[in-house]
Design a protein around this motif. Structure first.
Motif: not given
Lengths: 72, 312
Positions: A64-70, B64-78
């Motif tokens: 769902h689109l909400s899963q993308l943003l939350s 988000l499902n078996q095949k698709f994922s999102l990632s967020h990554s933060v780095f702080m340092g020298p």
């Protein structure tokens, strides 16, 4: 054909071909391929991540689109 | 090629039918700088070169499902800036990176984009059962700092060949062939148009269940030997020697890799006076705590980092 010679004088002295028409065709090809690579770079730079997201959102099971943003 | 191997040599103890299935999953990739990895030294690299970092790192991967994922990554340092003088210059930076991955048996897409506009993209596509297309690119907003490479991999019955094209008129080709169930030989050639350099290299890899030994020689002056021994299910030891016969530079390193139930600990010591360790501790399902330390006594540079990885 003669007009092509007049247009493409970008200062690139390749000097390989003797005839002026063939020289401009090689220059044309080089310039077009450079233009195409530049455009491809810009398109990839802006469009790759949206492309991955579109392909992912259309894969089964459709998220769902909400899963993308939350954040959860 | 396969017919030549139907005749079993008298010295091997394996039965002849096994000779036909000699497909070793070893890939031989090009040596020079733009290439990020080489799989012939894979076991040694995994043990001896963990991703050491300095500062704080936080990675969050959301599937988000078996095949698709999102990632967020933060780095702080020298961050280290390459400098001409012997002193290392470090500038404190902080950045955020967003990524999207799509993993399918036939298509894999991997994209990461940072706040300063740098894109790191990878694509792997199986065009047919034996032919795969791989591409990777690092694109930046600065002119002339972007790199891209496309490679076509052909997988034969007991050999693999690859042809690569990169920007800056970089051409490379390599080939690796299994000659026995444990031994594989390979060779590569490359030509870099921009720097007008060309080179040829050879590699060999011998592996059994318990050990892997590899050797690589290249006309750029590089000689690399490595040996990894799996001492038990949980422990493996690795050692590595890199010698450049053009610049007479030698580096030897020795490391260990402990894969335990709740953690993975890798450590190494170098002949350049560098000692490093990397710990990944599994606190809970999907929550990993990372510690990284690198002490370079020769350059007097000490780096410590910690981080947290959330998500599978």
């Amino acid at each position: 054909m003669a007009s092509k010679v007049a247009l493409k004088t970008k200062g690139k002295a390749s000097g390989k071909k003797a005839s002026p028409e063939e020289k401009s065709m090689a220059q044309n090809l080089k310039e077009w391929s450079t233009w195409a690579v530049k455009k491809a770079k810009v398109i990839t730079h802006y469009g790759f991540i949206p492309l991955v997201i579109i392909i992912g959102m259309n894969s089964e099971p459709k998220p769902h689109l909400s899963q993308l943003l939350s954040p959860v | 090629m396969a017919t030549a191997l139907n005749v079993p040599p008298p010295t091997t103890t394996t039965a002849p039918p096994q000779m036909k299935k000699e497909e070793e999953k070893v890939d031989y990739l090009n040596l020079p700088c733009p290439i990020p990895y080489e799989e012939i030294h894979r076991e040694a690299l995994m043990s001896l070169k963990p991703e050491l970092f300095e500062g704080m790192r936080f990675d969050f991967t959301k599937g988000l499902n078996q095949k698709f994922s999102l990632s967020h990554s933060v780095f702080m340092g020298p961050m280290e800036i390459p400098s001409q003088s012997t002193e290392t210059i470090k500038i404190p930076t902080a950045n955020y990176e967003f990524g999207a991955n799509f993993i399918d048996p036939k298509l894999m897409l991997f994209g990461r984009i940072m706040t300063d506009g740098r894109l790191n993209a990878r694509l792997k596509c199986d065009l047919t059962e034996n032919l795969a297309l791989k591409a990777n690119a690092q694109l930046t907003n600065e002119p002339h700092m972007s790199h891209g490479m496309v490679s076509f991999d052909y997988k034969g019955k007991d050999y693999r060949s690859q042809f690569q094209l990169g920007n800056g008129a970089l051409f490379g080709a390599n080939y690796i062939q299994s000659v026995t169930p444990h031994l594989a030989f390979g060779g590569e050639v490359f030509w870099a148009g921009q720097h007008r350099k060309s080179g040829i290299g050879y590699a060999a890899r011998y592996n059994t269940d318990k050990m892997v030994a590899t050797g690589q020689v290249a006309s750029t002056g590089l000689v690399a030997l490595s040996y990894v021994q799996k001492v038990s299910e949980k422990v493996s030891l690795a050692s590595d020697l890199m010698y450049n016969y053009m610049s007479r530079d030698v580096t030897a390193s020795f490391g260990y890799d402990y894969i335990l139930r709740q953690c993975r600990l890798r450590g190494k010591i170098d002949s350049n006076g560098c000692v490093a360790a990397f710990l990944e501790e599994r606190l809970n399902m999907g929550l990993n705590f990372i510690l990284s330390a690198e002490l370079d006594h020769k350059k007097k540079d000490y780096k410590f980092g910690f981080g947290l990885t959330v998500g599978e």
